[in-house]
Design an enzyme around this catalytic site. Structure first.
Site, mmCIF file in Angstrom:
data_model
loop_
_atom_site.group_PDB
_atom_site.id
_atom_site.type_symbol
_atom_site.label_atom_id
_atom_site.label_comp_id
_atom_site.label_asym_id
_atom_site.label_seq_id
_atom_site.Cartn_x
_atom_site.Cartn_y
_atom_site.Cartn_z
ATOM 1 N N ILE A 159 0.869 -1.177 0.000
ATOM 2 C CA ILE A 159 0.000 0.000 0.000
ATOM 3 C C ILE A 159 0.909 1.231 0.000
ATOM 4 O O ILE A 159 1.823 1.330 0.820
ATOM 5 C CB ILE A 159 -0.951 0.004 1.217
ATOM 6 C CG1 ILE A 159 -1.776 -1.312 1.292
ATOM 7 C CG2 ILE A 159 -1.872 1.218 1.172
ATOM 8 C CD1 ILE A 159 -2.667 -1.600 0.101
ATOM 9 N N LYS A 160 0.624 2.153 -0.920
ATOM 10 C CA LYS A 160 1.446 3.362 -1.027
ATOM 11 C C LYS A 160 0.899 4.467 -0.136
ATOM 12 O O LYS A 160 -0.283 4.807 -0.222
ATOM 13 C CB LYS A 160 1.442 3.859 -2.480
ATOM 14 C CG LYS A 160 2.456 3.181 -3.370
ATOM 15 C CD LYS A 160 2.293 3.647 -4.805
ATOM 16 C CE LYS A 160 3.488 4.404 -5.290
ATOM 17 N NZ LYS A 160 3.451 4.663 -6.729
ATOM 18 N N ILE A 161 1.783 5.003 0.690
ATOM 19 C CA ILE A 161 1.424 6.122 1.574
ATOM 20 C C ILE A 161 2.456 7.228 1.356
ATOM 21 O O ILE A 161 3.654 6.963 1.368
ATOM 22 C CB ILE A 161 1.431 5.685 3.062
ATOM 23 C CG1 ILE A 161 0.338 4.636 3.314
ATOM 24 C CG2 ILE A 161 1.246 6.883 3.996
ATOM 25 C CD1 ILE A 161 0.302 4.097 4.744
#
Length: 366
Positions: free
Chosen positions: A140-142
Site C-alpha cells: 500500500i502506497k502512503i
C-alpha cells in the site's frame, strides 16, 4: 545478446514497472516483461489509473456494474483498481515466492491523494485496501508527508507492506526509516511476527532536477545541471546503509526483519537534453529498486548500460550539494515545494479519474 534490463539484476537491483492496465495483462505483455526483462514488481498511482480508464473501454462494464450497486465514484475506482491489483499480484506471486521469499514480486496500490495530509484517513484507507486486495505481495502506497509518517508507522505495526511515496528530501527520508523501524519495534513488542513485513522508500528523482536546474543556470552553475537529484540519491543510500547496519536494526534483523529498501522513482528523463536512461544508469547498486516507466524500460533494453554505479562518485555528490548550498539554493525549501506540488500532481488526475467515472455512469444510465 543478453537482455540489458535483466543485466541490472546482476548488480543487486530490482526493476519494477511503473505502469499497469488491463491490456498488458490481457495480451500477456506483463508476463513477457517478467520472463524476458526480469521485471520483479509493479507500481501504480492515480495518474497511471486515470490513463488506463480514459484511454480504453476495458473498464466500462465494471464501472457500470458498480454504479448500479449505488457505489460512490471513489468506491467504484477502488473497486475496479483492486481487481487489477489482485490480478497483477497473482502474476507476480511466482517472483514473490522466488529464492528469498518476499524479496520481490510486489504490486503497489496508492491510498487516495486527497488523504495526503490526513493521518487518520490514510491509516483507515490503507487498512481497508490491504484487506480488500488480501494478497501477501501487495504494497500500500502512503505519501511521506509529515501527516503520512504516523500512518506509515501504524500500518507497519499492523503488518502491512508499505511503499512510502512522494519522497524528495534527505531529512524526510531519515524520518521515513524511523517510522518503519518504530513500526517494526511496536509489532515485535506485541509478540507478532515481523519476518514478512516489507517496505520500500520511494525517492523521486527527475522532478528535483526540473526545479533546481533553472536556478543553477541563474547562479552560473550550469555544469551541475542534472546532477542534484543523483547526488541526493547517493546521499540517501549512505543514510540507508548507516541506518540499517545500526545496532538498533540488528536486534530486529535477528527476529527476521528486512531493511526498508530505497526505491528510485520518477526515473524517466524530463529534460530532452539528457539521455533517456540517465537516471537509471546512474543509480544501479545492491539492495535497491528502480521503478521504471514503460518507455524508459524500452529505451534501456535498447541502449542502456548496466554497471555498478550507485556508490561511485560520492565525493562528487557531496561537492554538488555543498556548491548549491553555497550558492544560496535552499534544497529543503525545494523538496518541500516538490512534495506540495506532488500532492497536487496526484490530486489532478484523481479528480479527472472520478470525472471520467461519472461520465461512464451517465452513459450507462441513458
Amino acid at each position: 545478446m543478453s537482455n540489458r534490463v535483466k543485466k541490472i539484476h546482476d548488480f543487486g537491483q530490482s526493476v519494477w514497472l511503473d505502469f499497469i492496465d488491463r491490456k498488458i495483462m490481457d495480451t500477456g505483455q506483463l508476463q513477457k516483461l517478467i520472463t524476458e526483462d526480469g521485471v520483479r514488481g509493479v507500481t501504480s498511482n492515480p495518474a497511471i489509473f486515470e490513463k488506463a480508464f480514459s484511454s480504453s473501454s476495458d473498464y466500462d462494464e465494471d464501472i457500470a456494474k458498480l454504479a448500479k450497486e449505488g457505489k460512490s465514484n471513489d468506491d467504484i475506482f477502488y473497486g475496479v483498481a483492486v481487481e487489477d491489483i489482485k490480478r497483477a499480484a497473482d502474476l507476480f506471486m511466482q517472483v514473490y515466492e522466488d529464492e528469498v521469499k518476499g524479496a520481490d514480486g510486489y504490486v503497489s496500490l496508492e491510498v487516495s491523494p486527497r488523504l495526503a495530509l490526513d493521518t487518520e484517513g490514510t491509516t483507515k484507507q490503507a487498512l481497508e485496501l490491504w484487506k480488500a486486495v488480501h494478497k501477501d505481495n501487495v504494497m500500500i502506497k502512503i505519501p511521506a508527508t509529515k501527516e503520512g509518517l504516523p500512518a506509515i508507522q501504524k500500518c507497519i505495526s499492523e503488518g502491512l507492506n508499505i511503499n512510502v511515496t512522494l519522497l524528495f528530501g534527505l531529512e524526510r527520508y531519515e524520518a521515513v526509516t524511523e517510522a518503519y523501524i518504530a513500526g517494526l519495534e511496536e509489532r515485535a513488542a506485541a509478540g507478532k511476527t515481523i519476518e514478512y513485513v516489507s517496505s520500500v522508500a520511494s525517492f523521486f528523482l527527475s522532478r528535483i532536477d526540473v526545479l533546481v536546474d533553472p536556478l543553477l543556470k541563474e547562479k552560473g552553475l550550469d555544469n551541475l545541471k542534472g546532477e542534484v537529484a543523483i547526488a541526493s540519491a547517493k546521499k540517501a543510500y549512505e543514510i540507508y546503509k548507516r541506518v540499517f547496519s545500526s545496532e538498533r536494526f540488528k536486534k530486529l534483523e535477528e527476529k527476521g526483519a528486512k531493511p526498508q529498501r530505497l526505491l528510485w522513482a520518477s526515473t524517466g528523463s524530463k529534460d530532452p537534453a539528457f539521455s533517456d536512461v540517465k537516471y537509471v544508469e546512474a543509480l544501479i547498486g545492491p539492495d535497491t529498486v528502480d521503478t521504471i516507466p514503460m518507455e524508459t524500460l524500452e529505451a534501456f533494453r535498447d541502449h542502456g548500460n548496466a554497471a555498478n554505479t550507485l556508490e561511485e562518485g560520492l565525493d562528487k555528490a557531496n561537492e554538488v550539494l555543498t556548491k548549491i548550498k553555497e550558492a544560496g539554493i535552499n534544497i529543503d525549501a525545494i523538496t518541500q515545494q516538490l512534495e506540495d506540488e506532488g500532492i497536487e500532481k496526484f490530486n489532478k488526475p484523481y479528480d479527472k479519474l472520478l470525472a471520467a467515472i461519472e461520465e461512464q455512469k451517465q452513459k450507462a444510465s441513458v
